[in-house]
Design a protein around this motif. Structure first.
Motif, PDB file in Angstrom:
ATOM      1  N   ARG A  98       0.824  -1.199   0.000  1.00  0.00           N
ATOM      2  CA  ARG A  98       0.000   0.000   0.000  1.00  0.00           C
ATOM      3  C   ARG A  98       0.864   1.258   0.000  1.00  0.00           C
ATOM      4  O   ARG A  98       0.598   2.213  -0.728  1.00  0.00           O
ATOM      5  CB  ARG A  98      -0.922  -0.019   1.219  1.00  0.00           C
ATOM      6  N   TYR A 101       2.630   1.581  -3.465  1.00  0.00           N
ATOM      7  CA  TYR A 101       1.683   2.079  -4.465  1.00  0.00           C
ATOM      8  C   TYR A 101       1.382   3.554  -4.225  1.00  0.00           C
ATOM      9  O   TYR A 101       1.286   4.344  -5.176  1.00  0.00           O
ATOM     10  CB  TYR A 101       0.395   1.260  -4.400  1.00  0.00           C
ATOM     11  N   GLY A 102       1.240   3.932  -2.955  1.00  0.00           N
ATOM     12  CA  GLY A 102       0.952   5.335  -2.656  1.00  0.00           C
ATOM     13  C   GLY A 102       2.089   6.261  -3.055  1.00  0.00           C
ATOM     14  O   GLY A 102       1.857   7.362  -3.559  1.00  0.00           O
ATOM     15  N   LEU A 131       0.153  10.541   1.019  1.00  0.00           N
ATOM     16  CA  LEU A 131      -0.466   9.337   0.469  1.00  0.00           C
ATOM     17  C   LEU A 131      -1.989   9.475   0.410  1.00  0.00           C
ATOM     18  O   LEU A 131      -2.620   8.983  -0.527  1.00  0.00           O
ATOM     19  CB  LEU A 131      -0.076   8.115   1.308  1.00  0.00           C
ATOM     20  N   VAL A 136      -4.533   7.031  -1.305  1.00  0.00           N
ATOM     21  CA  VAL A 136      -4.188   5.819  -0.561  1.00  0.00           C
ATOM     22  C   VAL A 136      -4.314   6.129   0.923  1.00  0.00           C
ATOM     23  O   VAL A 136      -3.549   6.938   1.460  1.00  0.00           O
ATOM     24  CB  VAL A 136      -2.760   5.337  -0.890  1.00  0.00           C
TER      25      VAL A 136
END
Length: 487
Positions: A98, A101-102, A131, A136
């Motif tokens: 996570r 990806y953020g 983020l 995210v």
């Protein structure tokens, strides 16, 4: 290069190869296609397939394998941190993905610069805000091990993407040049292309089979892990379902199984007569004009999302039944969510399933049987009862069993219409729940897959899989064993 643009580039190269391969083959015979072994298009398809297929196949395999390899490399650094913080490694890996990806999203949207991403610290309060602005959301603060693993995850993923781009382009160009050189009059392009297409079709069939095997194995392994920490006898024989993530859970499947079968039974009681009668009318009584309107209208029900059926049960059918059978009426019903609510709506959903299959099966009965019955003096209703339905009965029974398996696997209608109470009761106006509803509830949120309360979802799924598989096999057996063979 992102995977989408890489695939587009490979397909563009394949399209160019098709045009050049075709024109080169014609040029080799001075434009007289009669001297070619195969049609000119086959030479073009030979170039296109050899340019695109190996490269795209490499992309598929690479994109499946790369996350597994990267996570394995990253997990080595997280193992000690997970043990010291007493956290589950899989949950920490989820946080790493996570955060990675953020960071990529924040970099792509200009929220953070390359220098800022490279110099981020876990003590920086702006990480979560940045983020969040990138879309995210994090449930907890980013620890130094997670941030370090996320940076390594990004670096390894970027390196893997560059290697993939290089290898895929090299393979595409090599296949392009190799096939282009084969574009000669004596080359058996048609044979090669047909063999290539056959290999692609075999590969597609293997993917479907392997996907099924993968699903079954994932259920089996996690189910075995569940039964290592929770007694199988308690799971299959206990009449109590009381999960507690603090420990001391009672995870008996019998109340869930009873709710599942009870709701499915009511759904079939609703769907089978209505669907079968509709099929008989459409196939035997309706004119072509009526059939052309009624059959698509019935099948519209099959295209409605199940969440819409669930809302219909919650907002319309439930209050309607409560008004009739509740305290203001007969006094049998305490709330709008009940077995009867979910069963009625699920039965409505299954009507086109039963109707369409039964209609096709009845239409498959030869017209000669109808004509022979009429010739012996039977009426239309007698012909339907004594000739058509007995001839179509195996297929109709198979359709009903397939509808039953569809009802057993339904989720959204029972979540919204049947309630959440796990109980053994014969009252159809009580709230109950099903196996699928509890699978959803047990895996909602941050599930710890080392606990029986989360792993029980896989045991429930495996049980449901065995039941529906058995129904499908039984339906196929009945259809094949008792199917009438007509000339």
């Amino acid at each position: 290069m992102p995977g989408f643009w890489l695939a587009c580039l490979i397909l563009a190269l394949a399209a160019l190869g098709f045009a050049l391969g075709r024109s080169r083959a014609l040029a080799s015979v001075g434009g007289d296609r009669r001297q070619l072994h195969s049609l000119p298009g086959y030479y073009g398809w030979n170039v296109a397939l050899k340019a695109a297929t190996p490269a795209l196949g490499l992309m598929v395999v690479w994109l499946i394998a790369q996350p597994l390899v990267v996570e394995y490399a990253v997990s080595d650094r997280l193992a000690e941190s997970a043990a010291s913080e007493d956290r589950d490694l899989s949950l920490m890996l989820a946080d790493v993905r996570r955060v990675a990806y953020g960071l990529d999203a924040a970099l792509a949207q200009g929220i953070l610069s390359t220098e800022e991403v490279a110099t981020l610290s876990a003590d920086d309060d702006a990480i979560r805000d940045s983020l969040a602005r990138a879309g995210v959301a994090l449930g907890s603060d980013v620890s130094p091990p997670v941030l370090d693993a996320a940076q390594r995850y990004r670096a390894l993923s970027s390196t893997g993407q560059m290697i993939l781009t290089g290898l895929a382009l090299v393979m595409a160009v090599a296949g392009f040049v190799w096939a282009l050189r084969e574009a000669r009059a004596e080359f058996r392009a048609r044979n090669v292309v047909e063999q290539g297409v056959r290999a692609i079709l075999i590969g597609a069939a293997c993917i479907a089979i392997l996907t099924t095997i993968g699903i079954v194995l994932s259920l089996v392994f996690n189910t075995i892990e569940f039964f290592r920490i929770y007694p199988a006898a308690h799971f299959f024989l206990s009449t109590t379902w009381q999960p507690s993530f603090g420990g001391g859970s009672e995870l008996g499947i019998l109340p869930l199984l009873w709710g599942t079968l009870y709701i499915s039974l009511i759904a079939l009681i609703v769907a089978v007569p209505i669907g079968l009668f509709a099929a008989v009318y459409l196939s035997e009584y309706a004119t072509k004009r009526v059939r052309s309107i009624a059959k698509p209208a019935i099948e519209v029900l099959a295209g409605i999302p199940t969440i819409v059926y669930g809302l219909f049960a919650l907002l319309t059918v439930g209050p309607l039944l409560l008004g009739v059978f509740g305290d203001d009426g007969l006094g049998w019903m305490q709330a709008g969510t009940a077995v009867m609510t979910a069963g009625l709506v699920m039965g409505i959903m299954l009507i086109p399933f039963v109707s369409s299959l039964s209609d096709d099966i009845i239409n498959a009965v030869p017209q000669s049987l109808r004509d022979g019955s009429y010739g012996l003096g039977a009426t239309q209703s007698e012909t339907i009862r004594q000739v058509i339905l007995p001839a179509a009965l195996p297929g109709i029974v198979g359709a009903i069993l397939l509808a039953a398996s569809r009802a057993i696997g339904e989720t959204m209608i029972v979540v919204l219409g049947a309630g959440a109470a796990a109980r053994l009761s014969l009252n159809p106006f009580d709230a109950m729940t099903t196996v699928t509803a509890k699978i959803v509830s047990q895996l909602t949120g941050d599930a710890d897959f080392a606990s029986p309360e989360a792993l029980v979802a896989f045991a429930l799924g495996m049980t449901l899989f065995v039941i529906t598989l058995g129904l499908n096999v039984l339906a196929l057996y009945i259809v094949r064993k008792y199917r009438e063979q007509y000339e």
